[in-house]
Design a protein around this motif. Sequence first.
Motif, PDB file in Angstrom:
ATOM      1  N   GLN A 207      78.264  48.145  73.872  1.00  0.00           N
ATOM      2  CA  GLN A 207      79.025  47.862  72.657  1.00  0.00           C
ATOM      3  C   GLN A 207      80.049  46.794  73.006  1.00  0.00           C
ATOM      4  OE1 GLN A 207      80.719  51.255  70.755  1.00  0.00           O
ATOM      5  NE2 GLN A 207      81.469  50.079  69.027  1.00  0.00           N
TER       6      GLN A 207
ATOM      7  N   ASP B 233      75.226  46.158  70.916  1.00  0.00           N
ATOM      8  CA  ASP B 233      75.893  46.482  69.647  1.00  0.00           C
ATOM      9  C   ASP B 233      76.983  45.442  69.430  1.00  0.00           C
ATOM     10  OD1 ASP B 233      77.369  47.474  67.528  1.00  0.00           O
ATOM     11  OD2 ASP B 233      77.303  49.544  68.234  1.00  0.00           O
TER      12      ASP B 233
ATOM     13  N   THR C 215      78.664  44.888  66.529  1.00  0.00           N
ATOM     14  CA  THR C 215      79.428  45.210  65.328  1.00  0.00           C
ATOM     15  C   THR C 215      80.828  44.613  65.345  1.00  0.00           C
ATOM     16  OG1 THR C 215      78.306  47.342  65.232  1.00  0.00           O
ATOM     17  CG2 THR C 215      80.252  47.103  63.866  1.00  0.00           C
ATOM     18  N   ASP C 216      81.512  44.761  66.482  1.00  0.00           N
ATOM     19  CA  ASP C 216      82.916  44.387  66.571  1.00  0.00           C
ATOM     20  C   ASP C 216      83.149  43.040  67.234  1.00  0.00           C
ATOM     21  OD1 ASP C 216      83.756  46.781  65.313  1.00  0.00           O
ATOM     22  OD2 ASP C 216      83.509  47.860  67.204  1.00  0.00           O
TER      23      ASP C 216
ATOM     24  N   ARG D  75      73.474  46.124  64.773  1.00  0.00           N
ATOM     25  CA  ARG D  75      74.600  45.927  63.849  1.00  0.00           C
ATOM     26  C   ARG D  75      75.355  44.617  64.104  1.00  0.00           C
ATOM     27  NH1 ARG D  75      75.122  51.951  64.506  1.00  0.00           N
ATOM     28  NH2 ARG D  75      76.328  51.540  66.372  1.00  0.00           N
TER      29      ARG D  75
ATOM     30  N   SER E 160      77.578  41.594  63.563  1.00  0.00           N
ATOM     31  CA  SER E 160      78.687  41.258  62.669  1.00  0.00           C
ATOM     32  C   SER E 160      78.250  40.048  61.839  1.00  0.00           C
ATOM     33  CB  SER E 160      79.936  40.910  63.483  1.00  0.00           C
ATOM     34  OG  SER E 160      79.729  39.711  64.218  1.00  0.00           O
TER      35      SER E 160
ATOM     36  N   SER F 268      78.213  36.975  64.020  1.00  0.00           N
ATOM     37  CA  SER F 268      77.135  37.016  65.010  1.00  0.00           C
ATOM     38  C   SER F 268      75.789  36.740  64.354  1.00  0.00           C
ATOM     39  CB  SER F 268      77.082  38.379  65.702  1.00  0.00           C
ATOM     40  OG  SER F 268      78.255  38.631  66.411  1.00  0.00           O
ATOM     41  N   ARG F 269      75.560  37.344  63.202  1.00  0.00           N
ATOM     42  CA  ARG F 269      74.295  37.138  62.492  1.00  0.00           C
ATOM     43  C   ARG F 269      74.112  35.669  62.135  1.00  0.00           C
ATOM     44  NH1 ARG F 269      70.757  40.246  60.681  1.00  0.00           N
ATOM     45  NH2 ARG F 269      72.034  42.109  60.753  1.00  0.00           N
TER      46      ARG F 269
ATOM     47  N   SER G 254      66.302  43.056  65.683  1.00  0.00           N
ATOM     48  CA  SER G 254      67.660  43.425  65.274  1.00  0.00           C
ATOM     49  C   SER G 254      67.593  44.658  64.378  1.00  0.00           C
ATOM     50  CB  SER G 254      68.291  42.257  64.521  1.00  0.00           C
ATOM     51  OG  SER G 254      69.577  42.579  64.091  1.00  0.00           O
TER      52      SER G 254
ATOM     53  N   GLU H 253      69.950  47.916  62.227  1.00  0.00           N
ATOM     54  CA  GLU H 253      71.206  48.414  61.661  1.00  0.00           C
ATOM     55  C   GLU H 253      71.454  49.858  62.071  1.00  0.00           C
ATOM     56  OE1 GLU H 253      73.620  46.695  60.062  1.00  0.00           O
ATOM     57  OE2 GLU H 253      72.365  44.972  60.573  1.00  0.00           O
TER      58      GLU H 253
ATOM     59  N   GLU I  25      71.259  52.731  65.049  1.00  0.00           N
ATOM     60  CA  GLU I  25      71.122  52.932  66.487  1.00  0.00           C
ATOM     61  C   GLU I  25      69.907  53.798  66.810  1.00  0.00           C
ATOM     62  OE1 GLU I  25      73.605  55.531  69.437  1.00  0.00           O
ATOM     63  OE2 GLU I  25      74.591  53.569  69.250  1.00  0.00           O
TER      64      GLU I  25
END
Length: 116
Positions: free
Chosen positions: A17, A49, A51-52, A82, A84, A87-88, A102, A104, A106
């Motif tokens: 992560q 991951d 996400t952040d 996931r 961000s 990133s996407r 990829s 969404e 886990e």
Amino acid sequence: MPTRITERRIGDVTVLQVAGRVVLGDGAAELRSRMNDLIDEARLKFLLDLTDVTYIDSFGVGVIAAKYVSVRRKGGDVRLLRLSPRSRRVMRISGLLKIFQSFESEEEAVDSFTHP
């Protein structure tokens, strides 16, 4: 916010992560180093991951792409979880969304390693 990489394992899948910036001089080198250490331990199934992730530059994308190639050569895989919005966008522009799987969820991502 300094880059933070949290590692956990789900079976033989290593979930990394990543939080913060993944750029030259801040985060990208840490990610490369951590993945190299895991590859040396024969950990070859990675779920990143993102996400952040608040910002990723071309160097950060390059690190992820290079580790993908290294892991694939050894019979493993790197998948993304996931992404961000930033990133996407960067992964789409670079064309890497056509290469990386990829997810969404886990659970779905981890399951994809055993049921391709």
